[in-house]
Design a protein around this motif. Structure first.
Motif, PDB file in Angstrom:
ATOM      1  N   PHE A 114      23.446  40.504  42.770  1.00 29.85           N
ATOM      2  CA  PHE A 114      22.621  39.298  43.559  1.00 29.85           C
ATOM      3  C   PHE A 114      22.701  40.884  45.149  1.00 29.85           C
ATOM      4  N   ASN A 115      23.422  41.575  45.803  1.00 26.53           N
ATOM      5  CA  ASN A 115      24.115  41.718  46.413  1.00 26.53           C
ATOM      6  C   ASN A 115      23.727  43.086  46.329  1.00 26.53           C
ATOM      7  N   ILE A 116      24.190  42.971  47.739  1.00 19.94           N
ATOM      8  CA  ILE A 116      23.554  44.698  48.391  1.00 19.94           C
ATOM      9  C   ILE A 116      25.372  45.937  48.218  1.00 19.94           C
ATOM     10  N   PRO A 117      25.272  46.219  47.184  1.00 20.94           N
ATOM     11  CA  PRO A 117      26.008  47.452  47.222  1.00 20.94           C
ATOM     12  C   PRO A 117      26.869  48.056  48.410  1.00 20.94           C
ATOM     13  N   HIS A 118      28.327  47.700  47.868  1.00 19.85           N
ATOM     14  CA  HIS A 118      29.399  47.818  49.330  1.00 19.85           C
ATOM     15  C   HIS A 118      29.396  47.241  50.805  1.00 19.85           C
ATOM     16  N   THR A 119      29.013  46.131  50.725  1.00 22.97           N
ATOM     17  CA  THR A 119      28.932  44.537  51.464  1.00 22.97           C
ATOM     18  C   THR A 119      30.254  44.328  51.236  1.00 22.97           C
ATOM     19  N   PRO A 120      30.185  43.312  52.556  1.00 25.09           N
ATOM     20  CA  PRO A 120      31.744  42.305  52.012  1.00 25.09           C
ATOM     21  C   PRO A 120      31.194  41.255  50.886  1.00 25.09           C
ATOM     22  N   GLU A 121      29.930  40.893  51.100  1.00 24.61           N
ATOM     23  CA  GLU A 121      29.559  39.915  49.339  1.00 24.61           C
ATOM     24  C   GLU A 121      29.737  40.711  48.186  1.00 24.61           C
ATOM     25  N   TRP A 122      29.400  41.722  48.383  1.00 20.81           N
ATOM     26  CA  TRP A 122      29.424  42.782  47.373  1.00 20.81           C
ATOM     27  C   TRP A 122      30.691  42.726  46.515  1.00 20.81           C
ATOM     28  N   ASP A 123      31.473  43.531  47.513  1.00 25.40           N
ATOM     29  CA  ASP A 123      33.023  43.127  47.485  1.00 25.40           C
ATOM     30  C   ASP A 123      33.503  42.184  46.977  1.00 25.40           C
ATOM     31  N   GLU A 124      33.380  40.632  46.985  1.00 23.96           N
ATOM     32  CA  GLU A 124      33.678  39.443  47.395  1.00 23.96           C
ATOM     33  C   GLU A 124      33.729  39.176  45.514  1.00 23.96           C
ATOM     34  N   SER A 125      31.862  39.338  45.209  1.00 22.48           N
ATOM     35  CA  SER A 125      31.908  38.718  44.272  1.00 22.48           C
ATOM     36  C   SER A 125      32.525  40.093  42.636  1.00 22.48           C
ATOM     37  N   ARG A 126      33.051  41.501  43.250  1.00 16.12           N
ATOM     38  CA  ARG A 126      32.930  42.377  42.195  1.00 16.12           C
ATOM     39  C   ARG A 126      34.291  41.929  42.161  1.00 16.12           C
ATOM     40  N   ALA A 127      35.302  41.247  43.506  1.00 12.67           N
ATOM     41  CA  ALA A 127      36.826  40.741  42.555  1.00 12.67           C
ATOM     42  C   ALA A 127      36.388  39.924  42.515  1.00 12.67           C
ATOM     43  N   SER A 128      35.614  38.408  42.386  1.00 11.34           N
ATOM     44  CA  SER A 128      35.567  37.322  41.103  1.00 11.34           C
ATOM     45  C   SER A 128      36.558  37.123  39.990  1.00 11.34           C
ATOM     46  N   TYR A 129      35.886  38.371  39.225  1.00 16.41           N
ATOM     47  CA  TYR A 129      36.104  38.270  38.042  1.00 16.41           C
ATOM     48  C   TYR A 129      37.631  38.599  37.642  1.00 16.41           C
ATOM     49  N   THR A 130      38.656  39.238  38.817  1.00 13.69           N
ATOM     50  CA  THR A 130      40.002  39.541  38.765  1.00 13.69           C
ATOM     51  C   THR A 130      40.905  39.433  39.421  1.00 13.69           C
ATOM     52  N   VAL A 131      40.227  38.261  40.975  1.00 15.17           N
ATOM     53  CA  VAL A 131      40.515  37.573  41.659  1.00 15.17           C
ATOM     54  C   VAL A 131      42.212  36.649  41.413  1.00 15.17           C
ATOM     55  N   ILE A 132      41.719  35.750  39.460  1.00 12.04           N
ATOM     56  CA  ILE A 132      42.425  35.116  39.241  1.00 12.04           C
ATOM     57  C   ILE A 132      43.051  35.809  37.969  1.00 12.04           C
ATOM     58  N   PRO A 133      44.495  36.029  38.185  1.00  3.07           N
ATOM     59  CA  PRO A 133      45.428  37.063  37.204  1.00  3.07           C
ATOM     60  C   PRO A 133      44.834  36.629  35.606  1.00  3.07           C
ATOM     61  N   ASP A 134      45.162  35.197  35.078  1.00  7.93           N
ATOM     62  CA  ASP A 134      45.712  34.763  33.903  1.00  7.93           C
ATOM     63  C   ASP A 134      43.976  33.726  33.748  1.00  7.93           C
ATOM     64  N   ALA A 135      42.950  34.033  34.139  1.00  8.64           N
ATOM     65  CA  ALA A 135      42.149  32.990  34.059  1.00  8.64           C
ATOM     66  C   ALA A 135      41.157  33.527  32.588  1.00  8.64           C
ATOM     67  N   GLN A 136      41.041  32.558  31.734  1.00  7.98           N
ATOM     68  CA  GLN A 136      39.836  32.973  30.332  1.00  7.98           C
ATOM     69  C   GLN A 136      38.389  32.651  31.830  1.00  7.98           C
ATOM     70  N   LEU A 137      38.274  33.948  31.161  1.00 11.26           N
ATOM     71  CA  LEU A 137      36.789  34.068  31.509  1.00 11.26           C
ATOM     72  C   LEU A 137      35.569  33.725  30.896  1.00 11.26           C
ATOM     73  N   PHE A 138      34.706  33.029  30.611  1.00 13.88           N
ATOM     74  CA  PHE A 138      33.318  32.633  29.496  1.00 13.88           C
ATOM     75  C   PHE A 138      32.731  32.698  29.625  1.00 13.88           C
ATOM     76  N   ALA A 139      31.487  33.519  28.970  1.00 17.13           N
ATOM     77  CA  ALA A 139      29.980  33.104  29.668  1.00 17.13           C
ATOM     78  C   ALA A 139      29.540  32.684  28.028  1.00 17.13           C
ATOM     79  N   LYS A 140      27.739  32.386  28.538  1.00 15.82           N
ATOM     80  CA  LYS A 140      27.142  32.526  27.574  1.00 15.82           C
ATOM     81  C   LYS A 140      26.132  33.150  26.837  1.00 15.82           C
TER      82      LYS A 140
END
Length: 356
Positions: A114-140
């Protein structure tokens, strides 16, 4: 089982629909369920989801991470639902320390796209999948599971998608005529949904099939189209912003629904159209292959190609009514497999494993 979904914003998109309806499904399975949403957008949220007003799913409006942390104290599992909420849940985990509930992330889309590469929003959206180290990720969809796993090296569990069959279902269609009704959603504020491409194709259709096709669009006000420079000819019926019930009614009266997005992680409106007896055309890129079979219950095309889109629509318009009816019935039959209760149960099982 006590589950809190963190769902900022006014809702109205497919991801928010999933969370709200499946939260109610989890309640029917015996879970205690709450939704945390931003206080600033509470009024439009309740307009979109009136079932949240004094309903069985608790509502926790918040203005700060501290308020989310206060709500989370009463739950066993806190589930992020967007990249911003993943960072918020990480803050909650930090505030509560050893008293924090377990964490999950219900991935609704691959948001770095959704975001332009290498912008703060892009960096934060990429980091969202690892920002909670012990979180269970799931998708449909398997598409989302695979793209997150490949790019972030985290396992992603697969749950079942859902649509609301109380809202999206077949109904009376009026007198069968010689014209084919084609509908589409226009959202200029969401570039990946390709509003200019959609408008261009619709204009091509009304010019190519002036006596065979009726075109209906919905999704935004005329002022939004004007601001985005999207022009529609008078022959295209623009219904503007619609409620879920309004969208369902348009789909019930349509023979074909066009989703000409760049990609769709799931393609909810296409599947909702199938539930209403409307044959969808959806992007080849994404997760729609979980439910759509090309030329059986709909069409999957490369939406980057105007020629491929036009060829598929022309082929459908040229079918005998009996052939279109076969596709319509196949679409309805497919959609019946995607219920809220089935989706909620798949999450219930996953959450039970996490909490065990």
């Amino acid at each position: 089982m006590r589950v809190l979904f963190v769902l900022p914003g006014a809702g109205g998109g497919g991801g928010a629909h999933s969370v709200v309806q499946e939260a109610h499904g989890l309640h029917r399975l015996g879970a205690q369920v709450g939704i945390c949403t931003t206080a600033a957008t509470l009024d439009p949220f309740l307009t979109t989801y009136p079932e949240m007003l004094d309903g069985p799913v608790a509502l926790h409006p918040f203005q700060s991470a501290d308020e989310v942390a206060d709500a989370a104290r009463g739950y066993d599992l806190t589930v992020a639902t967007t990249w911003r909420s993943a960072h918020l849940v990480a803050q909650v985990q930090g505030r509560l320390g050893s008293a924090a509930p377990r964490a999950g992330y219900y991935i609704q889309d691959y948001e770095p796209l959704f975001n332009i590469p290498h912008t703060p929003e892009w960096d934060e959206s990429r980091a969202s999948y690892t920002v909670i180290p012990d979180a269970q990720l799931f998708a449909k969809t398997r598409f989302l599971c695979d793209i997150v796993s490949a790019n972030h090296h985290r396992p992603v569990a697969k749950v079942t998608p859902s649509i609301d069959h109380d809202t999206y279902h077949p109904g009376p269609r009026g007198v069968e005529g010689s014209r084919v009704t084609i509908s589409a959603m226009l959202r200029p504020l969401t570039p990946r949904r390709a509003p200019h491409r959609t408008a261009r194709i619709l204009e091509m259709l009304v010019q190519a099939f002036p006596d065979q096709v009726e075109v209906v669009v919905f999704g935004c006000a005329q002022s939004d189209l004007d601001e985005a420079g999207v022009r529609l000819s008078p022959s295209i019926d623009n219904r503007g912003p619609l409620s879920r019930a309004g969208v369902a009614e348009v789909l019930r009266q349509s023979d074909m629904f066009l989703d000409l997005s760049d990609f769709q992680a799931f393609g909810r409106t296409g599947l909702e159209g199938m539930a209403c007896g409307c044959v969808p055309l959806v992007p080849l890129l994404g997760g729609s292959d979980e439910y759509l079979r090309h030329w059986i219950n709909g069409f999957r095309v490369d939406t980057r190609s105007d020629a491929e889109i036009m060829a598929a629509v022309a082929a459908y318009v040229g079918l005998r009514p009996s052939a279109r009816e076969r596709m319509r019935r196949a679409a309805i039959a497919t959609a019946l497999d995607y219920t809220i209760d089935k989706a909620a149960y798949s999450e219930f099982e996953l959450f039970s494993e996490i909490l065990a």
